[in-house]
Write a protein that holds these residues in place. Sequence first.
Motif, PDB file in Angstrom:
ATOM      1  N   ASN A   1     -41.797 -68.542  86.026  1.00  0.00           N
ATOM      2  CA  ASN A   1     -41.605 -69.917  86.476  1.00  0.00           C
ATOM      3  C   ASN A   1     -41.478 -70.023  87.992  1.00  0.00           C
ATOM      4  OD1 ASN A   1     -41.310 -71.947  84.124  1.00  0.00           O
ATOM      5  ND2 ASN A   1     -40.288 -70.083  83.420  1.00  0.00           N
ATOM      6  N   GLY A   2     -41.783 -68.955  88.699  1.00  0.00           N
ATOM      7  CA  GLY A   2     -41.866 -69.010  90.151  1.00  0.00           C
ATOM      8  C   GLY A   2     -40.543 -68.885  90.882  1.00  0.00           C
ATOM      9  N   PHE A   3     -39.524 -68.322  90.258  1.00  0.00           N
ATOM     10  CA  PHE A   3     -38.243 -68.171  90.927  1.00  0.00           C
ATOM     11  C   PHE A   3     -38.066 -66.785  91.536  1.00  0.00           C
ATOM     12  CE2 PHE A   3     -37.392 -71.784  88.126  1.00  0.00           C
ATOM     13  CZ  PHE A   3     -36.952 -72.687  89.072  1.00  0.00           C
ATOM     14  N   GLY A   4     -39.148 -66.038  91.664  1.00  0.00           N
ATOM     15  CA  GLY A   4     -39.126 -64.775  92.392  1.00  0.00           C
ATOM     16  C   GLY A   4     -38.522 -63.626  91.631  1.00  0.00           C
ATOM     17  N   MET A   5     -38.384 -62.544  92.362  1.00  0.00           N
ATOM     18  CA  MET A   5     -37.821 -61.323  91.792  1.00  0.00           C
ATOM     19  C   MET A   5     -36.312 -61.319  91.987  1.00  0.00           C
ATOM     20  SD  MET A   5     -40.322 -59.629  90.498  1.00  0.00           S
ATOM     21  CE  MET A   5     -39.518 -58.072  90.248  1.00  0.00           C
ATOM     22  N   ALA A   6     -35.586 -61.204  90.916  1.00  0.00           N
ATOM     23  CA  ALA A   6     -34.133 -61.150  90.970  1.00  0.00           C
ATOM     24  C   ALA A   6     -33.685 -59.693  91.068  1.00  0.00           C
ATOM     25  CB  ALA A   6     -33.542 -61.793  89.724  1.00  0.00           C
ATOM     26  N   LYS A   7     -32.521 -59.486  91.637  1.00  0.00           N
ATOM     27  CA  LYS A   7     -31.923 -58.149  91.693  1.00  0.00           C
ATOM     28  C   LYS A   7     -31.135 -57.929  90.410  1.00  0.00           C
ATOM     29  CE  LYS A   7     -31.771 -58.264  96.631  1.00  0.00           C
ATOM     30  NZ  LYS A   7     -30.991 -58.430  97.823  1.00  0.00           N
ATOM     31  N   VAL A   8     -31.252 -56.716  89.857  1.00  0.00           N
ATOM     32  CA  VAL A   8     -30.652 -56.413  88.563  1.00  0.00           C
ATOM     33  C   VAL A   8     -29.826 -55.140  88.656  1.00  0.00           C
ATOM     34  CG1 VAL A   8     -31.131 -55.980  86.132  1.00  0.00           C
ATOM     35  CG2 VAL A   8     -32.681 -57.404  87.453  1.00  0.00           C
ATOM     36  N   GLU A   9     -28.666 -55.153  88.035  1.00  0.00           N
ATOM     37  CA  GLU A   9     -27.807 -53.966  87.923  1.00  0.00           C
ATOM     38  C   GLU A   9     -27.364 -53.820  86.475  1.00  0.00           C
ATOM     39  OE1 GLU A   9     -26.862 -51.781  90.291  1.00  0.00           O
ATOM     40  OE2 GLU A   9     -27.972 -52.834  91.851  1.00  0.00           O
ATOM     41  N   GLY A  10     -27.278 -52.589  85.978  1.00  0.00           N
ATOM     42  CA  GLY A  10     -26.708 -52.312  84.660  1.00  0.00           C
ATOM     43  C   GLY A  10     -27.661 -52.412  83.490  1.00  0.00           C
ATOM     44  N   LEU A  11     -28.942 -52.564  83.741  1.00  0.00           N
ATOM     45  CA  LEU A  11     -29.898 -52.728  82.650  1.00  0.00           C
ATOM     46  C   LEU A  11     -30.009 -51.467  81.788  1.00  0.00           C
ATOM     47  CD1 LEU A  11     -31.712 -54.954  81.572  1.00  0.00           C
ATOM     48  CD2 LEU A  11     -33.544 -54.085  82.998  1.00  0.00           C
ATOM     49  N   GLN A  12     -29.862 -50.311  82.394  1.00  0.00           N
ATOM     50  CA  GLN A  12     -29.967 -49.047  81.644  1.00  0.00           C
ATOM     51  C   GLN A  12     -28.842 -48.871  80.630  1.00  0.00           C
ATOM     52  OE1 GLN A  12     -32.420 -46.905  81.732  1.00  0.00           O
ATOM     53  NE2 GLN A  12     -33.542 -47.842  83.406  1.00  0.00           N
ATOM     54  N   ASN A  13     -27.611 -49.252  81.023  1.00  0.00           N
ATOM     55  CA  ASN A  13     -26.449 -49.032  80.172  1.00  0.00           C
ATOM     56  C   ASN A  13     -26.329 -50.081  79.070  1.00  0.00           C
ATOM     57  OD1 ASN A  13     -24.059 -48.069  79.171  1.00  0.00           O
ATOM     58  ND2 ASN A  13     -22.851 -48.532  80.977  1.00  0.00           N
ATOM     59  N   GLY A  14     -26.516 -51.346  79.404  1.00  0.00           N
ATOM     60  CA  GLY A  14     -26.481 -52.404  78.401  1.00  0.00           C
ATOM     61  C   GLY A  14     -25.097 -52.923  78.052  1.00  0.00           C
ATOM     62  N   ASP A  15     -24.058 -52.507  78.790  1.00  0.00           N
ATOM     63  CA  ASP A  15     -22.717 -53.057  78.565  1.00  0.00           C
ATOM     64  C   ASP A  15     -22.524 -54.342  79.361  1.00  0.00           C
ATOM     65  OD1 ASP A  15     -21.620 -51.204  76.805  1.00  0.00           O
ATOM     66  OD2 ASP A  15     -21.046 -49.849  78.416  1.00  0.00           O
ATOM     67  N   TRP A  16     -22.981 -54.316  80.613  1.00  0.00           N
ATOM     68  CA  TRP A  16     -22.815 -55.440  81.529  1.00  0.00           C
ATOM     69  C   TRP A  16     -24.020 -55.442  82.462  1.00  0.00           C
ATOM     70  CZ3 TRP A  16     -18.077 -55.740  85.365  1.00  0.00           C
ATOM     71  CH2 TRP A  16     -18.196 -56.860  86.188  1.00  0.00           C
ATOM     72  N   VAL A  17     -24.865 -56.445  82.324  1.00  0.00           N
ATOM     73  CA  VAL A  17     -26.035 -56.581  83.189  1.00  0.00           C
ATOM     74  C   VAL A  17     -25.771 -57.731  84.148  1.00  0.00           C
ATOM     75  CG1 VAL A  17     -28.511 -57.047  83.299  1.00  0.00           C
ATOM     76  CG2 VAL A  17     -27.589 -55.704  81.409  1.00  0.00           C
ATOM     77  N   LEU A  18     -25.964 -57.477  85.429  1.00  0.00           N
ATOM     78  CA  LEU A  18     -25.795 -58.494  86.457  1.00  0.00           C
ATOM     79  C   LEU A  18     -27.169 -58.814  87.030  1.00  0.00           C
ATOM     80  CD1 LEU A  18     -23.123 -59.134  88.913  1.00  0.00           C
ATOM     81  CD2 LEU A  18     -25.332 -58.649  89.914  1.00  0.00           C
ATOM     82  N   ILE A  19     -27.515 -60.097  87.031  1.00  0.00           N
ATOM     83  CA  ILE A  19     -28.783 -60.556  87.594  1.00  0.00           C
ATOM     84  C   ILE A  19     -28.453 -61.530  88.714  1.00  0.00           C
ATOM     85  CG2 ILE A  19     -30.927 -61.804  87.139  1.00  0.00           C
ATOM     86  CD1 ILE A  19     -30.686 -60.834  84.216  1.00  0.00           C
ATOM     87  N   ASP A  20     -28.940 -61.228  89.920  1.00  0.00           N
ATOM     88  CA  ASP A  20     -28.678 -62.054  91.095  1.00  0.00           C
ATOM     89  C   ASP A  20     -29.989 -62.652  91.574  1.00  0.00           C
ATOM     90  OD1 ASP A  20     -27.909 -63.218  93.475  1.00  0.00           O
ATOM     91  OD2 ASP A  20     -26.985 -61.416  94.304  1.00  0.00           O
ATOM     92  N   THR A  21     -30.108 -63.981  91.443  1.00  0.00           N
ATOM     93  CA  THR A  21     -31.323 -64.664  91.888  1.00  0.00           C
ATOM     94  C   THR A  21     -31.181 -65.201  93.299  1.00  0.00           C
ATOM     95  OG1 THR A  21     -30.696 -66.868  91.114  1.00  0.00           O
ATOM     96  CG2 THR A  21     -31.758 -65.405  89.517  1.00  0.00           C
ATOM     97  N   GLY A  22     -29.999 -65.076  93.876  1.00  0.00           N
ATOM     98  CA  GLY A  22     -29.714 -65.641  95.188  1.00  0.00           C
ATOM     99  C   GLY A  22     -28.848 -66.869  95.059  1.00  0.00           C
ATOM    100  N   ASP A  23     -29.321 -67.864  94.310  1.00  0.00           N
ATOM    101  CA  ASP A  23     -28.553 -69.083  94.087  1.00  0.00           C
ATOM    102  C   ASP A  23     -27.720 -69.014  92.809  1.00  0.00           C
ATOM    103  OD1 ASP A  23     -29.513 -70.318  96.370  1.00  0.00           O
ATOM    104  OD2 ASP A  23     -31.230 -71.198  95.332  1.00  0.00           O
TER     105      ASP A  23
END
Length: 152
Positions: A99-121
């Motif tokens: 939908n054109g909101f760019g690439m978000a930064k992601v942490e924790g995807l490998q573990n699957g307990d807590w995934v943090l996605i930062d889109t900026g806003d």
Amino acid sequence: MSASNVCPWKGKTTLRPAAEAKDVFETSPSDAPATDLSVGRTAIDLVISSLEDSKGEDIVSIDMKGKSALADHMVIVSGRSHRHVTAVADHLLRDLKSNGFGMAKVEGLQNGDWVLIDTGDIIVHIFRPEVRSFYNIEKMWSVGDAGDATIH
């Protein structure tokens, strides 16, 4: 702050005004609006819709404007298992990109307990229920006020 909003995907939602905060930055992380003009949807609408489509549980969005310069919104959601948490995160990342909101930064995807996605806003936390109750970040961001959390 608005007293109430009508949420198009769930009906009436009540937002409470934030308490006066001291030493809070007055500027938001981005001066540009978080909207994709070609679709006419805001990024927060897209995030909530994607999480609901992925069967995310206990979705809470917190209006961060005036509270922190980190983001305009924080969204917290639970997945039922490690696999569900990573699937919810993957679905959200694909929706954001398509939908054109760019690439978000992601942490924790490998573990699957807590995934943090930062889109900026928008900052999205996707937890397993046990991890979510342990960290209880909804409470941390509503300390000292009635809270601006919107439960979806």
